[in-house]
Structure formats: C-alpha cells, structure tokens
Design an enzyme around this catalytic site. Sequence first.
Site, PDB file in Angstrom:
ATOM      1  N   ARG A 184      48.521   2.950  56.577  1.00 52.92           N
ATOM      2  CA  ARG A 184      49.504   1.879  56.725  1.00 52.92           C
ATOM      3  C   ARG A 184      50.004   1.923  58.170  1.00 52.92           C
ATOM      4  NH1 ARG A 184      47.696   0.009  52.797  1.00 52.92           N
ATOM      5  NH2 ARG A 184      48.726  -0.575  50.843  1.00 52.92           N
ATOM      6  N   GLU A 191      52.182  -6.705  59.856  1.00 53.67           N
ATOM      7  CA  GLU A 191      50.899  -7.392  59.685  1.00 53.67           C
ATOM      8  C   GLU A 191      51.171  -8.838  59.348  1.00 53.67           C
ATOM      9  OE1 GLU A 191      48.463  -5.326  56.856  1.00 53.67           O
ATOM     10  OE2 GLU A 191      48.321  -3.555  58.119  1.00 53.67           O
ATOM     11  N   HIS A 193      43.176  -5.265  58.641  1.00 48.49           N
ATOM     12  CA  HIS A 193      43.364  -4.647  57.324  1.00 48.49           C
ATOM     13  C   HIS A 193      42.214  -5.019  56.369  1.00 48.49           C
ATOM     14  CE1 HIS A 193      46.682  -2.915  54.497  1.00 48.49           C
ATOM     15  NE2 HIS A 193      45.479  -2.531  54.121  1.00 48.49           N
TER      16      HIS A 193
HETATM   17  C1  DGY Z   1      45.255  -0.637  49.541  1.00 51.08           C
HETATM   18  O1  DGY Z   1      44.695  -0.883  48.469  1.00 51.08           O
HETATM   19  O2  DGY Z   1      46.365  -0.118  49.613  1.00 51.08           O
HETATM   20  C2  DGY Z   1      44.503  -0.979  50.760  1.00 51.08           C
HETATM   21  O3  DGY Z   1      45.283  -0.884  51.896  1.00 51.08           O
HETATM   22  C3  DGY Z   1      43.883  -2.357  50.647  1.00 51.08           C
HETATM   23  O4  DGY Z   1      42.943  -2.495  51.655  1.00 51.08           O
END
Ligand code: DGY
Length: 326
Positions: free
Chosen positions: A237, A266, A285
């Site tokens: 993240r 984002e 992402h």
């Molecule tokens: C998640 O599932 O948390 C991922 O970041 C999606 O790509």
Amino acid sequence: MSRNKVFVTRELPAAALDRLARHCELDVWDGFLPPEYDIMLKKAHSLSGLLCLLTDRVDARLLAAAPDLKVVSNMAVGYDNIDVAAASARGIPVGNTPGVLTETTADFAFALLMAAARRIPEARQYIHAGKWQTWHPTVLSGRDIYGACLGIIGFGRIGQAVARRAAGFGMRILTHSRGNSEQSLAAGAESCDLDELLEQSDFVSLHLPLTDETRQFIGARELSLMKPTAILINTARGGVVDQAALYEALRHKAILAAALDVTDPEPIPLESPLLTLDNCLIVPHIASASVATRLKMAQMAVDNCIAGLRGEKLPTCVNTQVYSSR
Ligand code: DGY
C-alpha cells in the site's frame, strides 16, 4: 417477502454478478470511477449487503447509515479502506479475498524488481527518443538480480511467494516480519531485524498491510540505512512509505531506484514530484491484474457476500470475532 438488496460498487465479471443476482436484488454501479461517498451514503439505508473495492471508503458513518447491513465484502485482500472495528461493533462480518491473488501479485513484484534493476522502461524510452545508435559498453547498464540480496518486509503469503521466485534466481533472502522465523527458515531465508535487512539488501520489497502501526513504515531514517545501489519495490500500500522522504532519497541518489505499484493517494496526482524522476517507476496498482485472478477475486467476494446474506460464516472473514459474540 422483500429480497435482500446488495450494492456492488463496480461492474464485476458477469459470471460472478450473475451468481450473486440469484440471491438478492442487485444494484450495480456502472461508472468507471467509484461511486462518490455521498451516493453510497444515500443508498446505505436500504442495503443488506455491500460488495465494495479498495477504492471505496467504508467508514463508521456509512455503516451507521445502513441499519440492515448483514455483510461487507471487499474485493481485495487488503481492507484498510474499511473501518473493521466499527463493523465488528455492529456485528457485521467483513470479507476479503486472500490467497487467490498471491502468485499473481508476487509475479508482478518480481516484474517490477527486474524492470527497475535492468532499466527496462528507460530502455524503451531510449529507443522512442531516437537515441539507439549503436551497442555501447556502458549504456543502460543495470544491476544484477542473480546472486543479489533481497530483503522482504512482511512475510505473509505474498512475501513468501516472492521468496520462492528469488530462490530461483539464486538470491540471498532476508526477511523482517512479525514472528516469521520458522517460515523464513523453511523458505531458505534468514529472519533479521529491520535495520540489518535495510543495510544489507540490494532490493527491498514491501509486503505489509497498511495499519496504524505500518503507516510510513519506510521513512527518511529507513531509506538512509539502505545501500546507495539499492532498489525499493512496493506492491503493498502506498501509505507504508513516506513519499516525501522517498522523493528526497531518490533525487539525491541516496538509493538507486524505486518501483511502485501503489501510491498515496491513488491515483497519484500528475503534479507529484515522484513523477519527475527517471529512477522512479510507477504503475497504477495492477499487481493482481491478471484476467484469471481478478475473476477469482470477484467470485470470492461474491461467495462472502452470499454467505453473509444467508447469515452463514463468510469463507474468508477478517473479523471472525463477530461470530463469537452471537
Ligand atoms: C489487494 O487485493 O489488496 C490488492 O492490492 C489488489 O491489487
């Protein structure tokens, strides 16, 4: 008898939506962008289920506006977009999608590592800019991956899957995580403290969930411990890295490069200084974005949603304590 109403915050693959539609009255948001918070708030009062994405903020206010809500199902393994404590206080189970995206995300973390190490985006630009005149002994030389040291921070499913790939490249693997030394040993990796990992690694790959404890986990101090030749990879993240500190570290070549699948916020604003740097590769992402994996994630989110509507245990629930208090 009125049917359970479920709001799905984006078009999902039809195979998943059709299955959900057999169990409830569906309201599917057909916009490309997420529904605005106020729209979710307006819909909340009539909902029995919410199937949302990591782009949707599900906070205490939204939950309080949904008196009949039986389940929140997030189509993601991460769930930092949801106030799980508030959901638990109401006895609402929250589902996520662990496991199915592990290998796809690990593939992509490794792809970022390789692209940054071997300067693939720069090399492509080099050709498009008409600069390729000859084979040259030093032009676009990068860093070797085989035999290098990879530091993995956060050694859950995805971190371990990255380690399996690294083993194939003959890398030395260091890990830092809560209580992972046995798993590390099993993966042929060495568990060590954070500073040692940062000082010794040629690549540092982040696989931490975003929580109050991990917010800005990598800041100026941590970056200053890394080798000037090191590359940071983040598929976790954006919030686990202090982006202002990262910008300074990259600009002053305190580390060699970064490759980021995730940013905070984002999407990354086009005026972000990180986008001005040649040694920072940023993608939007997409680490879990394979056709097969996104379908599995959608199906899993639907499974959780259906179970929640029926009052059954969610197959993958992040707040199982809601069941013990029933
Ligand atoms: C998640 O599932 O948390 C991922 O970041 C999606 O790509």
